[in-house]
Motif scaffolding. Structure first.
Motif, PDB file in Angstrom:
ATOM      1  N   GLU A  45       0.521  52.598 116.034  1.00  0.00           N
ATOM      2  CA  GLU A  45      -0.588  53.069 116.852  1.00  0.00           C
ATOM      3  C   GLU A  45      -1.554  51.945 117.199  1.00  0.00           C
ATOM      4  OE1 GLU A  45      -3.579  55.649 115.462  1.00  0.00           O
ATOM      5  OE2 GLU A  45      -3.760  56.654 117.392  1.00  0.00           O
ATOM      6  N   GLU A  46      -1.912  51.162 116.203  1.00  0.00           N
ATOM      7  CA  GLU A  46      -2.895  50.109 116.463  1.00  0.00           C
ATOM      8  C   GLU A  46      -2.244  48.888 117.108  1.00  0.00           C
ATOM      9  OE1 GLU A  46      -6.066  50.531 116.328  1.00  0.00           O
ATOM     10  OE2 GLU A  46      -5.840  52.547 115.528  1.00  0.00           O
ATOM     11  N   GLY A  47      -0.949  48.662 116.774  1.00  0.00           N
ATOM     12  CA  GLY A  47      -0.235  47.554 117.403  1.00  0.00           C
ATOM     13  C   GLY A  47      -0.151  47.735 118.905  1.00  0.00           C
ATOM     14  N   ARG A  74      -2.328  48.491 120.809  1.00  0.00           N
ATOM     15  CA  ARG A  74      -3.496  47.931 121.496  1.00  0.00           C
ATOM     16  C   ARG A  74      -3.140  46.587 122.137  1.00  0.00           C
ATOM     17  NH1 ARG A  74      -8.133  50.750 120.574  1.00  0.00           N
ATOM     18  NH2 ARG A  74      -8.272  51.880 118.630  1.00  0.00           N
ATOM     19  N   PHE A  75      -2.056  45.970 121.647  1.00  0.00           N
ATOM     20  CA  PHE A  75      -1.680  44.651 122.155  1.00  0.00           C
ATOM     21  C   PHE A  75      -0.541  44.730 123.153  1.00  0.00           C
ATOM     22  CE2 PHE A  75      -3.539  44.220 118.006  1.00  0.00           C
ATOM     23  CZ  PHE A  75      -4.463  43.212 118.193  1.00  0.00           C
ATOM     24  N   GLY A 124      -4.850  52.637 127.294  1.00  0.00           N
ATOM     25  CA  GLY A 124      -5.166  53.773 126.433  1.00  0.00           C
ATOM     26  C   GLY A 124      -4.104  54.851 126.510  1.00  0.00           C
ATOM     27  N   ARG A 170      -0.554  53.784 125.195  1.00  0.00           N
ATOM     28  CA  ARG A 170      -0.419  53.823 123.738  1.00  0.00           C
ATOM     29  C   ARG A 170       0.109  55.176 123.293  1.00  0.00           C
ATOM     30  NH1 ARG A 170      -5.836  53.210 121.076  1.00  0.00           N
ATOM     31  NH2 ARG A 170      -4.725  53.395 119.135  1.00  0.00           N
TER      32      ARG A 170
END
Lengths: 391, 351
Positions: free
Chosen positions: B308-310, B312-313, B323, B326
């Protein structure tokens, strides 16, 4: 077979991570000003977060097309803060830590703002929101600014407006969200202070679609008017429509949401005569009109004009302050610049920020929704009756 | 595959002869791949953006506590519950209300009672509060099984959200609660991201330790028996309902601890953090990692947070769509994993 696929998945994940390395290791160029943006691009605040972000992208494109800031280009790094504290914190840490920004424009939602604000305050990072309206943000800190008008002010204006129109008994219906509940609470407080009576209160959660039972309960008390505070345009429009279907003839008072394009489409002619207390002068300035035309040309539609104008202004204010400080890492300089700035933009002329980072010089106006036949793209479906009365 | 942790005896054996350990695991591709991913992730995080990495560590620890505790109920006992987020919320609100010191009267949005307790006093209360709620609903839930259990737990998630939203005199409704206290020992306040992560990790280790103890004890074997065949377990003289209630309460208490840590970390909570969707995500983490394996739940939580946070890249995308992209990519990846590995990353059972 499944073992092979598992290996493929794992390999793909590894490649993904290597890719992350490559991207993260790119050195940022020095020839740009980089500032962060946090908006709710997904989740409950998506409808406004997305258009607000589009508005900011447009402002940046304009600034860069005109030669940038002192010859340097402006770059936004956009992160999704959804509408809650947890994602605001991870987005905030990603922006400040991985991208090293010191100035963040956002967030869309008050909940996200309140999650990130303590961190920003501690790290000395500026958070500058165009649309977070919760009264709680007032005291969030020295580095926290907003162009959005505090709900508390909206409530006072709504209470005054209803009283001035001769409303003496009021029924309220509001969505159970921080914004809508804040409006309902402050409006009724002001209304009761002036001598009015609140005869019935109803609250609904965001996923409800049928309001007939709750509305019937409100109308049983025979109120002079109904105050409607909604967070989503869908519920706002539906309530107005269903109330007229039930035969309610009194006046509806509301905040800005039920006057949004989608809400008016849903409500149709039922919305005629609805009075809303919305931030003024609703892009009546020359800059505001130009901005709306440009936005419509670029994206093909306009919704929530005040809020996208507000977002547009925040980018231009940021550009002005960056020109003054000449360094996108200088959050203190940026903060001082905001304290001293007087800005004339799309949402109003000559507005400033007070010691709490609240906007001063913007006020609310009362508007009335026009009959279906008179609504056009230019008038957004309503006419301005004048500034909110003061008692 | 490391489907269960090696015993101490085995570990000390391997420590005396490291080469043997290497030889044993030489052909274990999954093990090396997992280790490699974790190493890559950690190095990446520390290289670029240490604070961000530490933040993710906290998020991971909180999700791990939730998924390990939920796995006790879903994986080991076979009760599919999607109401776990309710206990998380009870824990979060308990800590928030007990520790917050804001003078809400000045905020014009409604006052709630404030107590100003320290975090470490409030955390056990949070666990007990979540446990009590679990005991009450558990007594009712014990009458149900299988599909009906899913539905009543679904109901519980909805009810708890609405209680948080509408119990205005205590939870402050949609406005949420601010200034939740940070953990504090004497004058040492855990207010940096690193200290908070270590705190969350410490709680996670405790939760994982207790879970490990439970599943390797005779109590855990009874739970497994209940999952496999409740009637047979009853025939052998075990009161299935007592065991189910006990593990349900323990699991809820762990979720309460996770909730307490969560509210102290964010310092601000509102009902939006405890919606049904989060519960569904949580169940998918448990299934993603693998049912009935503690390692699996940890790995599932790690994979989820990294994915999930990866995202962001994600490269090559206009910023406007990052957004949304993702969410789309995360959804597709989860679907693919479920299709190709229905038993989860390291699991042995399908749902």
């Amino acid at each position: 077979m499944s073992k092979l696929l598992y290996r493929i998945t794992v390999t793909a994940m590894l490649f993904g991570l290597v890719g992350l390395f490559a991207i993260a290791c790119q050195q940022p160029e020095d020839e740009v000003f980089r500032i962060g943006v946090m908006e709710s691009l997904t989740g409950p605040g998506e409808t406004y977060g997305t258009v607000i972000n589009q508005s900011k992208e447009m402002a940046v494109a304009e600034i860069n097309a005109a030669g940038g800031i002192d010859g340097k280009q402006l770059e936004l790094i956009v992160e999704d803060s959804k509408c809650g504290a947890q994602d605001a914190i991870t987005a905030y840490n990603k922006l400040t830590d991985v991208d090293g920004v010191k100035i963040i424009l956002g967030t869309s939602c008050s909940g996200a703002m309140l999650g990130a604000a303590p961190l920003a305050e501690e790290d000395g990072v500026v958070l500058f929101s165009a649309s977070a309206t919760s009264p709680d943000i007032e005291d969030a800190g020295d580095y926290i600014f907003r162009t959005a008008i505090n709900d508390a002010q909206l409530g006072v204006d709504a209470g005054n407006a209803m009283w001035a129109d001769g409303v003496r008994t009021l029924a309220t219906i509001n969505e159970s969200t921080d914004y809508a509940e804040g409006v309902q609470k402050t409006s009724t407080e002001q209304f009761v202070k002036l001598g009015g009576t609140v005869v019935a209160e109803e609250k609904y959660s965001s996923d409800v679609t049928d309001f007939r039972t709750q509305l019937t309960k409100l109308f049983a008390e025979n109120p002079d008017a109904v105050l409607l505070a909604a967070q989503s345009e869908f519920t706002g429009g539906t309530i107005v429509k269903q109330a007229r279907e039930l035969g309610f003839n009194g006046t509806f008072y509301s905040e800005v949401v039920p006057t949004g394009t989608t809400a008016l489409e849903i409500a149709g002619d039922s919305a005629t005569g609805l009075k809303a207390i919305i931030p003024s002068p609703d892009l009546e300035t020359q800059k505001g009109k130009e901005f709306l035309d440009n936005f419509r040309t670029r994206y093909g539609y306009v919704t929530l004009p005040w809020f996208i104008g507000s977002a547009y202004d925040t980018v231009h204010i940021a550009a002005q302050c960056l020109e003054q400080t000449g360094d996108d890492q200088d959050a203190d300089g940026f903060r001082d610049c905001l304290y001293n700035i007087t800005w004339s933009g799309t949402i109003g002329d000559g507005y400033t920020f007070d010691a709490k980072g609240e906007v001063v010089g913007l006020s609310n106006a009362v508007v009335e929704v026009l009959p279906l036949t008179e609504r056009t793209e230019e008038n957004n479906g309503y006419k301005v009756l004048g500034p909110a009365p003061i008692q | 595959m490391l489907t269960r942790p090696p015993s101490w005896q085995r570990l000390s054996e391997l420590a005396r002869n490291p080469l043997q350990a290497f030889a044993l695991s030489r052909n274990n591709v999954e093990l090396w791949a997992n280790l490699l991913i974790i190493t890559f992730a950690v190095v990446f995080m520390l290289w670029k953006g240490a604070t961000f990495a530490v933040t993710l560590g906290t998020v991971f620890a909180i999700w791990a506590m939730l998924s390990v505790s939920l796995n006790l109920v879903v994986g080991f006992t076979g009760l599919l519950s999607i109401g776990h987020i309710g206990f998380f919320g009870v824990g979060a609100y308990t800590v928030a209300i007990l520790t917050s010191t804001t003078a809400y009267e000045n905020l014009r949005t409604g006052a709630i009672p404030t107590f100003g307790w320290p975090f470490f006093a409030a955390l056990p209360v949070a666990a007990i509060a979540a446990g009590l709620v679990a005991l009450l609903v558990g007594i009712a839930f014990n009458r149900f099984r299988d599909d009906i259990y899913v539905l009543v737990s679904f109901g519980f998630a909805i009810i708890s959200f609405n209680v948080f939203l509408n119990l205005r005199g205590i939870t402050r409704g949609a406005f949420g609660i601010h200034d939740v206290a940070r953990p504090q020992i004497g004058s040492w306040v855990f207010d940096t991201e690193l200290e908070l992560m270590l705190m969350a990790m410490a709680l996670m280790v405790i939760v994982v330790g207790i879970s490990w103890f439970i599943v390797s004890s005779s109590f855990g074997r009874v739970l497994t028996a209940i999952r496999e065949d409740e009637q047979v377990a009853e025939v052998f003289g075990y009161h299935a309902s007592h065991y189910k209630l006990a593990v349900w309460v323990i699991s809820a208490m762990m979720a309460g601890v996770a909730g307490g840590m969560f509210s102290s970390w964010t310092t601000f909570i509102d009902p939006n953090s405890f919606i049904l969707l989060e519960s569904v995500l949580l169940v998918s983490i448990v299934i993603l990692g693998g049912l009935a394996t503690i390692w699996g739940s940890l790995l599932g939580a790690l994979a989820f947070v990294l994915l999930e946070e990866g995202m962001r890249f994600l490269p090559f995308l206009p910023q406007e769509y990052v957004g949304q992209a993702r969410q789309v990519v995360l959804g597709i990846l989860l679907v693919l994993l479920m299709v190709f590995r229905p038993q989860g990353l390291v699991g042995r059972y399908k749902l």
